[in-house]
Design a protein around this motif. Structure first.
Motif, PDB file in Angstrom:
ATOM      1  N   PRO A 175      44.541  33.817  42.909  1.00 51.97           N
ATOM      2  CA  PRO A 175      43.366  34.372  44.200  1.00 51.97           C
ATOM      3  C   PRO A 175      43.180  35.772  44.249  1.00 51.97           C
ATOM      4  O   PRO A 175      43.832  36.642  43.718  1.00 51.97           O
ATOM      5  CB  PRO A 175      44.467  33.976  45.487  1.00 51.97           C
ATOM      6  CG  PRO A 175      45.033  32.768  44.796  1.00 51.97           C
ATOM      7  CD  PRO A 175      45.473  33.021  43.573  1.00 51.97           C
ATOM      8  N   SER A 176      42.087  36.159  44.871  1.00 56.10           N
ATOM      9  CA  SER A 176      41.529  37.601  44.846  1.00 56.10           C
ATOM     10  C   SER A 176      42.265  38.446  45.985  1.00 56.10           C
ATOM     11  O   SER A 176      42.261  37.867  47.180  1.00 56.10           O
ATOM     12  CB  SER A 176      40.048  37.692  44.986  1.00 56.10           C
ATOM     13  OG  SER A 176      39.677  38.846  45.336  1.00 56.10           O
ATOM     14  N   ARG A 178      40.801  41.014  47.237  1.00 51.99           N
ATOM     15  CA  ARG A 178      39.578  41.886  47.828  1.00 51.99           C
ATOM     16  C   ARG A 178      39.453  41.163  49.137  1.00 51.99           C
ATOM     17  O   ARG A 178      39.898  40.431  49.740  1.00 51.99           O
ATOM     18  CB  ARG A 178      38.475  41.592  46.945  1.00 51.99           C
ATOM     19  CG  ARG A 178      38.360  41.898  45.628  1.00 51.99           C
ATOM     20  CD  ARG A 178      37.191  41.531  44.694  1.00 51.99           C
ATOM     21  NE  ARG A 178      36.073  41.601  45.569  1.00 51.99           N
ATOM     22  CZ  ARG A 178      34.871  40.970  45.137  1.00 51.99           C
ATOM     23  NH1 ARG A 178      34.737  40.777  43.743  1.00 51.99           N
ATOM     24  NH2 ARG A 178      33.740  41.333  45.607  1.00 51.99           N
ATOM     25  N   ASP A 180      36.627  41.122  50.758  1.00 49.76           N
ATOM     26  CA  ASP A 180      35.517  39.971  51.022  1.00 49.76           C
ATOM     27  C   ASP A 180      35.897  38.654  50.618  1.00 49.76           C
ATOM     28  O   ASP A 180      34.985  37.736  50.258  1.00 49.76           O
ATOM     29  CB  ASP A 180      34.239  40.523  50.381  1.00 49.76           C
ATOM     30  CG  ASP A 180      34.347  40.804  48.923  1.00 49.76           C
ATOM     31  OD1 ASP A 180      35.332  40.621  48.238  1.00 49.76           O
ATOM     32  OD2 ASP A 180      33.217  41.130  48.243  1.00 49.76           O
ATOM     33  N   LYS A 181      37.385  38.332  50.291  1.00 48.91           N
ATOM     34  CA  LYS A 181      37.823  36.919  49.529  1.00 48.91           C
ATOM     35  C   LYS A 181      38.693  36.592  50.598  1.00 48.91           C
ATOM     36  O   LYS A 181      40.017  36.944  50.294  1.00 48.91           O
ATOM     37  CB  LYS A 181      38.062  37.114  48.108  1.00 48.91           C
ATOM     38  CG  LYS A 181      36.891  37.752  47.129  1.00 48.91           C
ATOM     39  CD  LYS A 181      35.818  36.559  47.002  1.00 48.91           C
ATOM     40  CE  LYS A 181      34.659  36.963  46.283  1.00 48.91           C
ATOM     41  NZ  LYS A 181      33.492  35.873  46.021  1.00 48.91           N
ATOM     42  N   ARG A 182      38.467  35.592  51.428  1.00 45.69           N
ATOM     43  CA  ARG A 182      39.545  35.011  52.251  1.00 45.69           C
ATOM     44  C   ARG A 182      39.445  33.579  51.911  1.00 45.69           C
ATOM     45  O   ARG A 182      38.559  32.704  52.251  1.00 45.69           O
ATOM     46  CB  ARG A 182      39.397  35.084  53.695  1.00 45.69           C
ATOM     47  CG  ARG A 182      40.350  35.055  54.695  1.00 45.69           C
ATOM     48  CD  ARG A 182      40.087  35.066  56.124  1.00 45.69           C
ATOM     49  NE  ARG A 182      39.961  36.529  56.653  1.00 45.69           N
ATOM     50  CZ  ARG A 182      41.010  37.431  56.887  1.00 45.69           C
ATOM     51  NH1 ARG A 182      42.145  36.971  56.886  1.00 45.69           N
ATOM     52  NH2 ARG A 182      40.471  38.445  57.140  1.00 45.69           N
TER      53      ARG A 182
END
Length: 442
Positions: A175-176, A178, A180-182
């Motif tokens: 998983p990222s 970041r 903007d990554k949920r």
């Protein structure tokens, strides 16, 4: 491997300080005069504090700088273990002693202390602009019945932690981390279950697919209904009927129950064991605080990553993450309320906030959060700052928080051990209706 609690007082010091306080009060009553300054004209501000982690080294440096900038003002602090602090506050302020000017307040206790008359409202000392410098969740948590009682000194935030080695073994993309990554809860639980079956197919290793670190405590379990847009308590802070029996709450508690029914989350694990289990390779995914990063490094555990807390499908814009830490207030019985309020302002809003950076806590101010978001990389603190500003939901603001937490924690334990959701909720409502009644009568 948990956040360490440091004790700076020996057994008996509390008793001695109470005797000293009583002696001071008696002498005042006999003389009829209020002694507020030392013979030299200086003012001493006394602080009653929890002594968590490195506060015992960060605080003195901050206080020394304050004293340099404010000649004639001296600041003294006594550190207590957390449970000792709660007991000491009841003894000191319950007896209306002026022994301490400032008390550190675990945030859910703000309303209760204010309701009992322990804390002085600070609206005369903090402007509206100053109060708005705290992140919204922190300002709201320090306010009761329309009055501002306790500024936040630091904050907390939760992230999604995962075992990178296990996810790679199961063939999943990491998983990222970041902003903007949920991920969704549904995605996380699917990966958790499938990974669990790959790395521990017969269950002999005791690997959980997904865990909340504080597995049955309100601080963390409330994230489930909060992330479905549901509040934790009624607007008046003294009602749960029509709140925790809502469709969203029932759905969230069924999700919680099913975690254990399916074996994705393990029963029998205590709130204090979960974090260590993650570091021992016993958990694939865990929602936990930012301290997990430091604990992992200290333990030499490197097979981990982190991301934003997940959302529920259909509730993408309603993520509600646990937050809140320590606030501070001026004792209603302080002989130096103006000086105490000024010191609080210094170390929660002014230059003194540097101690938060030193100990690695999440800032409670918008400026502190913005600094991390604009200057930091996508590391633990940046993700934590983002959650603190955008998704944080404080624990219920209620003078009956102790009763609320006790009843809710019992309900969570019952549900995770297989009790039916709706009857457990109804039993809790009945219990809390009785507990709330005494506050409504006052």
């Amino acid at each position: 491997m948990k956040r360490k609690i440091w004790t700076a007082i020996l057994t008996g010091v509390l008793c001695l300080s109470m005797l000293a306080a009583c002696g001071k009060q008696d002498s005042k009553e006999q003389s009829g005069k209020e002694v507020t300054e030392s013979s030299s004209g200086d003012v001493t501000i006394r602080v009653m504090s929890c002594g968590a982690g490195t506060w015992d080294t960060a605080f003195p440096k901050m206080m020394e700088e304050y004293e340099k900038q404010n000649p004639g003002i001296h600041v003294e602090v006594e550190f207590y273990q957390q449970e000792q602090l709660f007991e000491a506050i009841e003894v000191v302020l319950g007896s209306k002693s002026d022994e301490f000017d400032i008390i550190m307040v675990d945030v859910p206790m703000v309303a209760g202390y204010a309701n009992r008359g322990y804390l002085l409202p600070l609206d005369d000392y903090f402007t509206e602009d100053e109060k708005n410098e705290y992140v919204d969740s922190a300002r709201n948590a320090g306010t009761w019945d329309g009055k501002f009682y306790a500024p936040a000194m630091n904050n907390s935030a939760q992230l999604l932690w995962y075992n990178t080695a296990y996810l790679k073994e199961a063939g999943f993309e990491i998983p990222s981390g970041r902003l903007d990554k949920r991920l969704s809860f549904e995605e996380v639980l699917d990966m958790a279950e499938k990974t669990q079956k790959v790395v521990d197919p017969d269950g002999t290793k005791g690997v959980a697919g997904f865990m909340l670190e504080q597995v049955s405590r309100a601080y963390q379990v409330l994230e489930l209904p909060n992330s479905m847009g549901a509040p934790s308590i009624g607007e008046d802070g003294l009602n749960v009927e029509g709140v925790i029996d809502s469709a969203e709450w029932i759905q969230a508690m069924n999700v919680y129950r099913n975690l254990f029914e399916t074996g994705v989350s393990t029963r029998g694990t205590t709130n204090d064991e979960t974090g260590d289990n993650f570091l021992a390779g016993k958990i694939v995914f865990m929602i936990a605080g930012t301290w997990t990063d430091a604990n992992a490094k200290e333990a030499g555990f490197s097979d981990y990553g982190y991301a934003l807390c997940p959302y529920f499908e259909g509730h993408e814009d309603q993520v509600g993450t646990p937050t809140g830490s320590w606030h501070c207030g001026v004792s209603s019985y302080s002989s130096h309320p103006k000086e105490a309020a000024d010191f609080i302002k210094y170390f929660t809003l002014g230059e003194g906030t540097s101690w938060v950076d030193e100990v690695g806590d999440v800032p409670a101010t918008k400026a502190g959060v913005n600094k991390i978001l604009t200057e930091g990389t996508d590391d633990v603190m940046k993700l934590a700052a983002y959650e603190a500003e955008n998704t944080a939901v404080a624990r219920p603001v209620t003078p009956a928080y102790t009763e609320y937490e006790t009843a809710m924690n019992t309900m969570f334990e019952d549900i995770r051990n297989g009790a039916p959701v709706e009857s457990s909720i109804q039993n809790t409502i009945t219990q809390l209706n009785t507990a709330f009644a005494k506050y409504k009568e006052n």
